[in-house]
Design an enzyme around this catalytic site. Structure first.
Site, short mmCIF file in Angstrom:
data_model
loop_
_atom_site.label_atom_id
_atom_site.label_comp_id
_atom_site.label_asym_id
_atom_site.label_seq_id
_atom_site.Cartn_x
_atom_site.Cartn_y
_atom_site.Cartn_z
N SER A 32 0.83 -1.22 0.00
CA SER A 32 0.00 0.00 0.00
C SER A 32 0.86 1.26 0.00
O SER A 32 1.67 1.45 0.90
CB SER A 32 -0.88 0.05 1.25
OG SER A 32 -1.78 -0.99 1.27
N HIS A 63 -3.63 0.61 -4.66
CA HIS A 63 -3.04 -0.51 -5.39
C HIS A 63 -3.50 -0.41 -6.84
O HIS A 63 -4.68 -0.58 -7.13
CB HIS A 63 -3.51 -1.85 -4.81
CG HIS A 63 -3.02 -2.13 -3.43
ND1 HIS A 63 -1.90 -2.88 -3.19
CD2 HIS A 63 -3.48 -1.76 -2.22
CE1 HIS A 63 -1.70 -2.95 -1.88
NE2 HIS A 63 -2.66 -2.28 -1.28
N HIS A 85 -5.19 -9.47 -1.85
CA HIS A 85 -5.29 -9.75 -0.41
C HIS A 85 -6.42 -10.72 -0.16
O HIS A 85 -7.42 -10.71 -0.86
CB HIS A 85 -5.58 -8.46 0.34
CG HIS A 85 -4.61 -7.36 0.11
ND1 HIS A 85 -4.71 -6.51 -0.97
CD2 HIS A 85 -3.50 -6.98 0.79
CE1 HIS A 85 -3.70 -5.64 -0.93
NE2 HIS A 85 -2.95 -5.91 0.13
N TYR A 87 -8.45 -10.43 2.18
CA TYR A 87 -9.66 -9.69 2.60
C TYR A 87 -10.50 -9.24 1.41
O TYR A 87 -11.65 -8.85 1.56
CB TYR A 87 -9.32 -8.51 3.52
CG TYR A 87 -8.46 -7.42 2.91
CD1 TYR A 87 -8.93 -6.56 1.92
CD2 TYR A 87 -7.15 -7.25 3.34
CE1 TYR A 87 -8.14 -5.57 1.39
CE2 TYR A 87 -6.34 -6.27 2.82
CZ TYR A 87 -6.84 -5.43 1.84
OH TYR A 87 -6.04 -4.47 1.30
N GLU A 88 -9.91 -9.28 0.21
CA GLU A 88 -10.70 -8.95 -0.98
C GLU A 88 -11.58 -10.14 -1.39
O GLU A 88 -12.39 -10.03 -2.31
CB GLU A 88 -9.77 -8.58 -2.14
CG GLU A 88 -9.02 -7.29 -1.89
CD GLU A 88 -7.97 -7.02 -2.97
OE1 GLU A 88 -8.33 -6.43 -4.00
OE2 GLU A 88 -6.80 -7.42 -2.77
N ALA A 115 2.77 -2.43 3.98
CA ALA A 115 2.51 -1.48 5.05
C ALA A 115 2.12 -2.31 6.27
O ALA A 115 1.41 -3.31 6.13
CB ALA A 115 1.36 -0.56 4.66
N MET A 213 -1.73 -7.37 6.59
CA MET A 213 -2.78 -8.20 5.97
C MET A 213 -2.34 -8.79 4.64
O MET A 213 -3.16 -9.04 3.76
CB MET A 213 -4.04 -7.34 5.76
CG MET A 213 -4.54 -6.65 7.01
SD MET A 213 -5.91 -5.55 6.63
CE MET A 213 -6.07 -4.65 8.18
N SER A 214 -1.04 -9.00 4.50
CA SER A 214 -0.55 -9.50 3.20
C SER A 214 0.67 -10.38 3.42
O SER A 214 0.92 -10.86 4.52
CB SER A 214 -0.20 -8.31 2.29
OG SER A 214 0.90 -7.60 2.84
N ASN A 237 2.02 2.95 10.93
CA ASN A 237 1.28 3.39 12.14
C ASN A 237 1.69 2.47 13.28
O ASN A 237 2.13 1.36 13.03
CB ASN A 237 -0.23 3.27 11.90
CG ASN A 237 -0.63 1.85 11.50
OD1 ASN A 237 -0.43 1.44 10.35
ND2 ASN A 237 -1.15 1.09 12.44
N HIS A 249 -6.84 3.95 7.04
CA HIS A 249 -6.11 3.71 5.80
C HIS A 249 -5.44 5.00 5.31
O HIS A 249 -4.38 4.95 4.69
CB HIS A 249 -7.07 3.15 4.74
CG HIS A 249 -6.40 2.67 3.49
ND1 HIS A 249 -5.40 1.70 3.49
CD2 HIS A 249 -6.56 3.02 2.18
CE1 HIS A 249 -4.98 1.49 2.24
NE2 HIS A 249 -5.67 2.28 1.44
#
Ligand code: HPA
Length: 274
Positions: A32, A63, A85, A87-88, A115, A213-214, A237, A249
């Site tokens: 990201s 992306h 990802h 989550y997609e 990220a 998350m990746s 973060n 985000h």
């Protein structure tokens, strides 16, 4: 399950070879806000994911969704601007499919970036972290299903998932460029909700330094394929509950933008020795 087979991988690779005669040896997966590296590729050939047979298309903001082939730091590379990802809604085998295609194109080493939220209290937002190892907490694995021995062994070794050679090269480069490259364990979750403070305390107790998350599915597939891996997290973060503020985000994208030049300097020098 593994709907995608070696035949699909070969079809995708054949399509890319029709578009360019370049034979990439290094694969680059940009997280990201980090796709900017793609702008530095010389003589780029850009192929949108939706044109490539069997490629999923990435849906998340930040992306772009295209493959860029060309030269960077004197090496022939293939860069994923945008990744897939879980989550997609993609299964881990789909998430890892581009890595398989890279291998079919001749890629021998892979740089993954992402990220991530900082769990280690010694980290600060804007730090870069070299991934020393990962913990796969997605509950999934891209290798579940029948094993194709042509792609790799049934039970691949993960004892050096992230190459020692490339890790020490990365630390040397950071030292020469005059900044601290943090180093630690990346834990991969599916998302898309950020973690709760209780989950972050748990992850810290488990030995994680950063959370995202990746990455884990792609790296498992890369190791299965015999690809050497190096990974860099941008700590965009501090993780949930550490600072008294919500996560967003927007913050992730802003921080990635802020560390861009340090990130580019490190990655370009690293590619030269991959
Ligand atoms: N958690 C999970 N994924 C992330 C984070 C986070 O805090 N920051 C960027 N990606």
């Amino acid at each position: 399950m593994n709907q995608l087979t070696n035949a699909h991988i070969k079809e995708a690779a054949a399509y890319i070879r029709e578009k360019t005669s370049m034979a990439p040896v290094i694969g680059l997966i940009m997280g990201s806000g980090l796709g900017v590296l793609g702008d530095h590729i010389e003589q780029p050939v850009v192929i949108p994911y939706h044109e490539i047979p069997h490629f999923p298309i990435s849906t998340v903001e930040g992306h772009a969704g295209e493959l860029v082939l060309g030269t960077l730091s004197g090496r022939t590379v293939v860069l994923m601007r945008g990744r897939f990802h879980m989550y997609e809604g993609y299964g881990p085998e789909l998430t890892a499919f581009p890595v398989r295609v890279m291998k079919a194109l001749g890629v021998a080493s892979l740089l993954v970036t992402n990220a991530a939220g900082g769990i280690n209290l010694a980290f600060a937002s804007g730090n870069l972290m070299l991934i020393s190892d990962h913990i796969n907490l997605t509950g999934r694995n891209p290798l579940i299903g029948p094993n194709d021995d042509e792609l790799g062994v049934r039970f691949p070794d993960m004892s050096e998932a992230y190459s020692k050679r490339l890790r020490s090269a990365a630390q040397e480069i950071a030292g020469a460029q005059g900044f601290t490259l943090q180093e630690g364990v990346y834990v991969g979750l599916t998302g898309p909700s950020y973690e709760t403070p209780a989950e972050i305390r748990m992850l810290r107790a488990l030995g994680a330094d950063a959370v995202g998350m990746s990455t884990v599915a792609e790296v498992i597939a890369a190791r299965h394929s015999g690809i050497e891996v190096v990974g860099i997290s941008c700590i965009t973060n501090m993780a949930s509950g550490i600072l008294d503020q919500p996560l967003s985000h927007e913050e992730v994208m802003e921080t990635a933008e802020r560390v861009k030049s340090q990130f580019l300097g490190l990655v370009k020098a690293l590619i030269a020795v991959m």
